[in-house]
Enzyme design. Structure first.
Site, PDB file in Angstrom:
ATOM      1  N   ALA A  27      39.391  41.768  44.745  1.00 51.34           N
ATOM      2  CA  ALA A  27      38.868  42.862  43.945  1.00 51.34           C
ATOM      3  C   ALA A  27      37.350  42.792  44.037  1.00 51.34           C
ATOM      4  CB  ALA A  27      39.324  42.696  42.506  1.00 51.34           C
ATOM      5  N   GLY A  58      42.661  39.495  45.030  1.00 51.81           N
ATOM      6  CA  GLY A  58      43.404  40.759  45.073  1.00 51.81           C
ATOM      7  C   GLY A  58      43.836  41.147  46.476  1.00 51.81           C
ATOM      8  N   GLU A  74      46.965  39.287  46.969  1.00 47.97           N
ATOM      9  CA  GLU A  74      47.967  39.916  46.099  1.00 47.97           C
ATOM     10  C   GLU A  74      48.442  41.250  46.668  1.00 47.97           C
ATOM     11  OE1 GLU A  74      45.245  39.497  42.745  1.00 47.97           O
ATOM     12  OE2 GLU A  74      46.819  38.422  41.672  1.00 47.97           O
ATOM     13  N   GLU A 104      40.309  33.028  42.292  1.00 52.38           N
ATOM     14  CA  GLU A 104      39.766  33.598  41.057  1.00 52.38           C
ATOM     15  C   GLU A 104      39.236  32.545  40.092  1.00 52.38           C
ATOM     16  OE1 GLU A 104      42.621  34.495  42.497  1.00 52.38           O
ATOM     17  OE2 GLU A 104      42.848  36.672  42.448  1.00 52.38           O
TER      18      GLU A 104
END
Ligand code: HXC
Length: 257
Positions: free
Chosen positions: A64, A108, A111, A131
């Protein structure tokens, strides 16, 4: 303005390419909205039987976009339904999606790859959930899909230490379906996608739905679901064609109905 998400149709395959190379394909809302819109379009197109999601040779996506989300507060994240609103479009598509991963698939990005139905990795691929280094945790399924794919030991290792896993380790652990030399990644992935897209689309969708059911049900419930769908497949025109073609020693002509 550069287009953050590029799409292309190759026969019955819909290709989606994340195109933010200057930021390692970091995923901000515009990128994820673009991916969701591309999926909407390919899902609605009867002539598409398989979707491929990819990045570039350096990064599938490095996570992200940290700058984009660093000043969010709880109320903003909650009210805008951050992540759920657009990321989960990948989860709801009924057509199969292959993630073709070269370079970094972190946070992300990892993911997002795991939301796809299968991952083909270039030998340059690196997977991780870093993260924890940012003082946060995976928020798009890392703590849930990773242990289902690779088991608790490696999932804890990756999420708690932030170390990266290379393609060979990822294949051994069951995260990726195939490891492919980087220069052949797209060719091999598109070949597999064309193969899938050449089969009967309703049957492809039934198989995807049935395999996914394995993760949502007990064994007996899953077996019952599969049995009922298998029975239902006797109504599929392409099933009659597939079996007739075998018996008649010819190639089947599927009409996707
Ligand atoms: C914003 C990012 C980014 C990210 C890279 N960039 N990752 N920008 N968000 N996640 C930007 C860098 O700031 C830099 O911009 C440019 O991309 C190139 O990156 P470099 O760091 O210079 O490249 P390199 O040294 O090769 O290192 C590559 C890297 C590193 C190992 C991938 O960039 C990195 O560690 N990135 C962050 C990975 C991460 O923590 N991901 C998890 C994010 S949190 P400039 O402008 O300086 O050139 C997350 C939460 C998920 O994903 C929750 C659900 C959504």
């Amino acid at each position: 303005m550069t287009q953050l998400v590029l799409t292309e149709t190759l026969g019955r395959v819909g290709l989606i390419r994340i195109n933010r190379p200057e930021a390692m394909n970091a995923l901000n809302n515009d990128v994820v909205d673009g991916i969701a819109a591309a999926i909407d379009a390919f899902e609605a197109d009867e002539n598409i039987g398989c979707i491929v999601l990819t990045g570039n040779e350096k990064a599938f996506a490095a996570g992200a976009d940290i700058g984009f989300m660093k000043d969010f507060d709880y109320m903003h994240a909650y009210k805008t339904d951050f992540i759920t609103r657009n990321w989960e479009r990948l989860k709801t598509t009924r057509k199969p999606v292959i993630a073709a991963v070269a370079g970094f698939a972190l946070g992300g990005g990892c993911e997002m790859a795991m939301m796809c139905d299968l991952i083909f990795a270039a030998d340059s691929a690196k997977f991780g959930q870093p993260e924890i280094r940012l003082g946060t945790l995976p928020g798009a399924g890392g703590t849930q899909r990773l242990p289902r794919a690779v088991g608790k030991a490696k999932a804890m290792d990756l999420c708690l230490t932030a170390r990266m896993m290379d393609a060979a380790e990822a294949e051994k652990a069951g995260l990726v379906a195939r490891v492919i030399p980087a220069e052949q990644l797209m060719e091999e992935t598109l070949k597999a996608a064309q193969t899938i897209a050449g089969y009967s689309l309703p049957v492809v969708m039934m198989i995807k739905e049935s395999v996914n059911r394995a993760f949502e049900s007990s064994l007996n419930e899953g077996l019952l679901f599969e049995r009922r769908v298998f029975h239902a497949a006797f109504t599929v025109e392409d099933q009659k064609e597939g079996m007739a073609a075998f018996v008649e020693k010819r190639k089947p002509v599927f009409k996707h109905r």
